[in-house]
Design a protein around this motif. Structure first.
Motif, PDB file in Angstrom:
ATOM      1  N   SER A  33       0.859  -1.193   0.000  1.00  0.00           N
ATOM      2  CA  SER A  33       0.000   0.000   0.000  1.00  0.00           C
ATOM      3  C   SER A  33       0.891   1.238   0.000  1.00  0.00           C
ATOM      4  CB  SER A  33      -0.925   0.017   1.217  1.00  0.00           C
ATOM      5  OG  SER A  33      -0.212   0.368   2.380  1.00  0.00           O
ATOM      6  N   PHE A  34       0.358   2.317  -0.548  1.00  0.00           N
ATOM      7  CA  PHE A  34       1.130   3.556  -0.577  1.00  0.00           C
ATOM      8  C   PHE A  34       1.358   4.076   0.836  1.00  0.00           C
ATOM      9  CE2 PHE A  34       1.685   8.179  -1.570  1.00  0.00           C
ATOM     10  CZ  PHE A  34       2.881   8.042  -2.241  1.00  0.00           C
ATOM     11  N   ASP A  35       0.370   3.889   1.711  1.00  0.00           N
ATOM     12  CA  ASP A  35       0.546   4.299   3.106  1.00  0.00           C
ATOM     13  C   ASP A  35       1.676   3.514   3.766  1.00  0.00           C
ATOM     14  OD1 ASP A  35      -1.402   6.274   3.064  1.00  0.00           O
ATOM     15  OD2 ASP A  35      -2.989   4.921   3.745  1.00  0.00           O
ATOM     16  N   GLY A  36       1.777   2.226   3.453  1.00  0.00           N
ATOM     17  CA  GLY A  36       2.872   1.417   3.986  1.00  0.00           C
ATOM     18  C   GLY A  36       4.219   1.893   3.483  1.00  0.00           C
ATOM     19  N   PHE A  37       4.277   2.264   2.211  1.00  0.00           N
ATOM     20  CA  PHE A  37       5.513   2.794   1.634  1.00  0.00           C
ATOM     21  C   PHE A  37       5.889   4.113   2.306  1.00  0.00           C
ATOM     22  CE2 PHE A  37       7.334   5.745  -1.553  1.00  0.00           C
ATOM     23  CZ  PHE A  37       8.572   5.166  -1.686  1.00  0.00           C
ATOM     24  N   LYS A  38       4.908   5.004   2.493  1.00  0.00           N
ATOM     25  CA  LYS A  38       5.187   6.290   3.134  1.00  0.00           C
ATOM     26  C   LYS A  38       5.642   6.088   4.576  1.00  0.00           C
ATOM     27  CE  LYS A  38       1.402   8.567   2.565  1.00  0.00           C
ATOM     28  NZ  LYS A  38       0.334   9.561   2.458  1.00  0.00           N
ATOM     29  N   GLU A  39       5.028   5.139   5.280  1.00  0.00           N
ATOM     30  CA  GLU A  39       5.421   4.865   6.662  1.00  0.00           C
ATOM     31  C   GLU A  39       6.861   4.361   6.724  1.00  0.00           C
ATOM     32  OE1 GLU A  39       4.097   1.624   9.931  1.00  0.00           O
ATOM     33  OE2 GLU A  39       2.459   2.801   9.047  1.00  0.00           O
ATOM     34  N   TYR A  40       7.211   3.460   5.819  1.00  0.00           N
ATOM     35  CA  TYR A  40       8.576   2.945   5.761  1.00  0.00           C
ATOM     36  C   TYR A  40       9.563   4.070   5.464  1.00  0.00           C
ATOM     37  CZ  TYR A  40      12.678   0.464   4.025  1.00  0.00           C
ATOM     38  OH  TYR A  40      13.964   0.026   3.817  1.00  0.00           O
ATOM     39  N   LEU A  41       9.249   4.871   4.445  1.00  0.00           N
ATOM     40  CA  LEU A  41      10.129   5.973   4.067  1.00  0.00           C
ATOM     41  C   LEU A  41      10.242   6.987   5.197  1.00  0.00           C
ATOM     42  CD1 LEU A  41      11.913   7.100   1.837  1.00  0.00           C
ATOM     43  CD2 LEU A  41       9.897   8.209   0.860  1.00  0.00           C
ATOM     44  N   SER A  42       9.153   7.252   5.883  1.00  0.00           N
ATOM     45  CA  SER A  42       9.165   8.176   7.016  1.00  0.00           C
ATOM     46  C   SER A  42      10.117   7.687   8.110  1.00  0.00           C
ATOM     47  CB  SER A  42       7.752   8.329   7.588  1.00  0.00           C
ATOM     48  OG  SER A  42       7.764   9.142   8.740  1.00  0.00           O
ATOM     49  N   GLY A  43      10.084   6.393   8.387  1.00  0.00           N
ATOM     50  CA  GLY A  43      10.993   5.832   9.383  1.00  0.00           C
ATOM     51  C   GLY A  43      12.443   5.973   8.975  1.00  0.00           C
ATOM     52  N   LYS A  44      12.716   5.775   7.696  1.00  0.00           N
ATOM     53  CA  LYS A  44      14.094   5.900   7.210  1.00  0.00           C
ATOM     54  C   LYS A  44      14.545   7.363   7.204  1.00  0.00           C
ATOM     55  CE  LYS A  44      14.682   1.604   6.753  1.00  0.00           C
ATOM     56  NZ  LYS A  44      15.432   0.925   7.807  1.00  0.00           N
ATOM     57  N   VAL A  45      13.648   8.288   6.884  1.00  0.00           N
ATOM     58  CA  VAL A  45      13.980   9.716   6.930  1.00  0.00           C
ATOM     59  C   VAL A  45      14.272  10.117   8.373  1.00  0.00           C
ATOM     60  CG1 VAL A  45      13.017  12.047   6.664  1.00  0.00           C
ATOM     61  CG2 VAL A  45      12.799  10.385   4.810  1.00  0.00           C
ATOM     62  N   SER A  46      13.449   9.656   9.291  1.00  0.00           N
ATOM     63  CA  SER A  46      13.655   9.962  10.707  1.00  0.00           C
ATOM     64  C   SER A  46      15.002   9.420  11.194  1.00  0.00           C
ATOM     65  CB  SER A  46      12.515   9.366  11.530  1.00  0.00           C
ATOM     66  OG  SER A  46      12.690   9.620  12.893  1.00  0.00           O
ATOM     67  N   LEU A  47      15.321   8.197  10.809  1.00  0.00           N
ATOM     68  CA  LEU A  47      16.609   7.604  11.170  1.00  0.00           C
ATOM     69  C   LEU A  47      17.761   8.415  10.590  1.00  0.00           C
ATOM     70  CD1 LEU A  47      18.224   5.277  12.449  1.00  0.00           C
ATOM     71  CD2 LEU A  47      17.903   4.023  10.303  1.00  0.00           C
ATOM     72  N   GLY A  48      17.632   8.814   9.320  1.00  0.00           N
ATOM     73  CA  GLY A  48      18.669   9.628   8.686  1.00  0.00           C
ATOM     74  C   GLY A  48      18.873  10.953   9.397  1.00  0.00           C
ATOM     75  N   GLN A  49      17.777  11.573   9.812  1.00  0.00           N
ATOM     76  CA  GLN A  49      17.878  12.843  10.543  1.00  0.00           C
ATOM     77  C   GLN A  49      18.602  12.639  11.871  1.00  0.00           C
ATOM     78  OE1 GLN A  49      13.681  13.743  10.482  1.00  0.00           O
ATOM     79  NE2 GLN A  49      13.931  15.266   8.859  1.00  0.00           N
ATOM     80  N   LYS A  50      18.311  11.539  12.557  1.00  0.00           N
ATOM     81  CA  LYS A  50      18.983  11.240  13.827  1.00  0.00           C
ATOM     82  C   LYS A  50      20.472  10.996  13.621  1.00  0.00           C
ATOM     83  CE  LYS A  50      14.924   9.388  16.098  1.00  0.00           C
ATOM     84  NZ  LYS A  50      14.216   8.174  16.522  1.00  0.00           N
ATOM     85  N   MET A  51      20.824  10.503  12.429  1.00  0.00           N
ATOM     86  CA  MET A  51      22.231  10.260  12.112  1.00  0.00           C
ATOM     87  C   MET A  51      22.939  11.526  11.655  1.00  0.00           C
ATOM     88  SD  MET A  51      21.861   6.651  10.078  1.00  0.00           S
ATOM     89  CE  MET A  51      23.533   6.739   9.478  1.00  0.00           C
ATOM     90  N   GLY A  52      22.181  12.624  11.538  1.00  0.00           N
ATOM     91  CA  GLY A  52      22.787  13.890  11.162  1.00  0.00           C
ATOM     92  C   GLY A  52      22.703  14.224   9.681  1.00  0.00           C
ATOM     93  N   MET A  53      21.904  13.484   8.930  1.00  0.00           N
ATOM     94  CA  MET A  53      21.781  13.773   7.508  1.00  0.00           C
ATOM     95  C   MET A  53      20.931  15.032   7.315  1.00  0.00           C
ATOM     96  SD  MET A  53      21.105   9.918   6.020  1.00  0.00           S
ATOM     97  CE  MET A  53      21.262  10.306   4.279  1.00  0.00           C
ATOM     98  N   ASP A  54      21.363  15.892   6.383  1.00  0.00           N
ATOM     99  CA  ASP A  54      20.564  17.070   6.064  1.00  0.00           C
ATOM    100  C   ASP A  54      19.600  16.719   4.934  1.00  0.00           C
ATOM    101  OD1 ASP A  54      22.026  17.172   3.656  1.00  0.00           O
ATOM    102  OD2 ASP A  54      23.305  18.810   4.336  1.00  0.00           O
ATOM    103  N   GLU A  55      18.760  17.673   4.540  1.00  0.00           N
ATOM    104  CA  GLU A  55      17.733  17.394   3.531  1.00  0.00           C
ATOM    105  C   GLU A  55      18.341  16.929   2.212  1.00  0.00           C
ATOM    106  OE1 GLU A  55      14.132  19.474   1.046  1.00  0.00           O
ATOM    107  OE2 GLU A  55      14.663  20.379   2.965  1.00  0.00           O
ATOM    108  N   GLU A  56      19.461  17.508   1.831  1.00  0.00           N
ATOM    109  CA  GLU A  56      20.101  17.120   0.572  1.00  0.00           C
ATOM    110  C   GLU A  56      20.565  15.661   0.620  1.00  0.00           C
ATOM    111  OE1 GLU A  56      21.245  17.506  -3.330  1.00  0.00           O
ATOM    112  OE2 GLU A  56      20.022  18.868  -2.134  1.00  0.00           O
ATOM    113  N   GLN A  57      21.160  15.256   1.715  1.00  0.00           N
ATOM    114  CA  GLN A  57      21.603  13.867   1.855  1.00  0.00           C
ATOM    115  C   GLN A  57      20.414  12.917   1.872  1.00  0.00           C
ATOM    116  OE1 GLN A  57      23.823  14.816   5.409  1.00  0.00           O
ATOM    117  NE2 GLN A  57      25.743  14.228   4.423  1.00  0.00           N
ATOM    118  N   LEU A  58      19.337  13.321   2.535  1.00  0.00           N
ATOM    119  CA  LEU A  58      18.129  12.502   2.564  1.00  0.00           C
ATOM    120  C   LEU A  58      17.548  12.358   1.158  1.00  0.00           C
ATOM    121  CD1 LEU A  58      16.490  13.940   5.793  1.00  0.00           C
ATOM    122  CD2 LEU A  58      17.448  11.644   5.519  1.00  0.00           C
TER     123      LEU A  58
END
Length: 107
Positions: A33-58
């Motif tokens: 489902s698209f909602d499942g894809f967005k949820e997965y991507l949201s988790g990975k974006v959140s993890l990337g932000q915690k690792m210090g990635m900026d918007e460009e790196q994300l």
């Protein structure tokens, strides 16, 4: 800080390897489902932000995910089909902008 950036760059570089090694059941769960894809991507974006990635790196990482999905996975719903079709006709610059938009969508 430099070691953290190398770690972030290493994570982004392994995107295709991690996606290709993911089991088909897990991929189906994420992409069914698209909602499942967005949820997965949201988790990975959140993890990337915690690792210090900026918007460009994300966005760069999201673009690698998009490249992988467009070339290796069949869309499982209308939204994914639309994203795949846009990806196929887009220039590299347009794909990168779409990646930024996806990061914003789920961020």
């Amino acid at each position: 800080m430099e070691q953290n950036m190398n770690n972030v760059n290493g994570q982004a570089g392994n995107v295709e390897e991690k996606l290709s090694n993911m089991g088909s059941e897990k991929k189906d769960e994420i992409l069914s489902s698209f909602d499942g894809f967005k949820e997965y991507l949201s988790g990975k974006v959140s993890l990337g932000q915690k690792m210090g990635m900026d918007e460009e790196q994300l966005a760069n990482t999201a673009q690698k995910v998009g490249d992988y999905l467009a070339s290796k996975e069949d869309p499982r719903n209308r939204e994914e089909k639309l994203l795949q079709e846009l990806w196929k006709v887009g220039t590299e610059e347009e794909k990168h902008k779409l990646s930024h938009m996806l990061v914003k969508l789920v961020g």
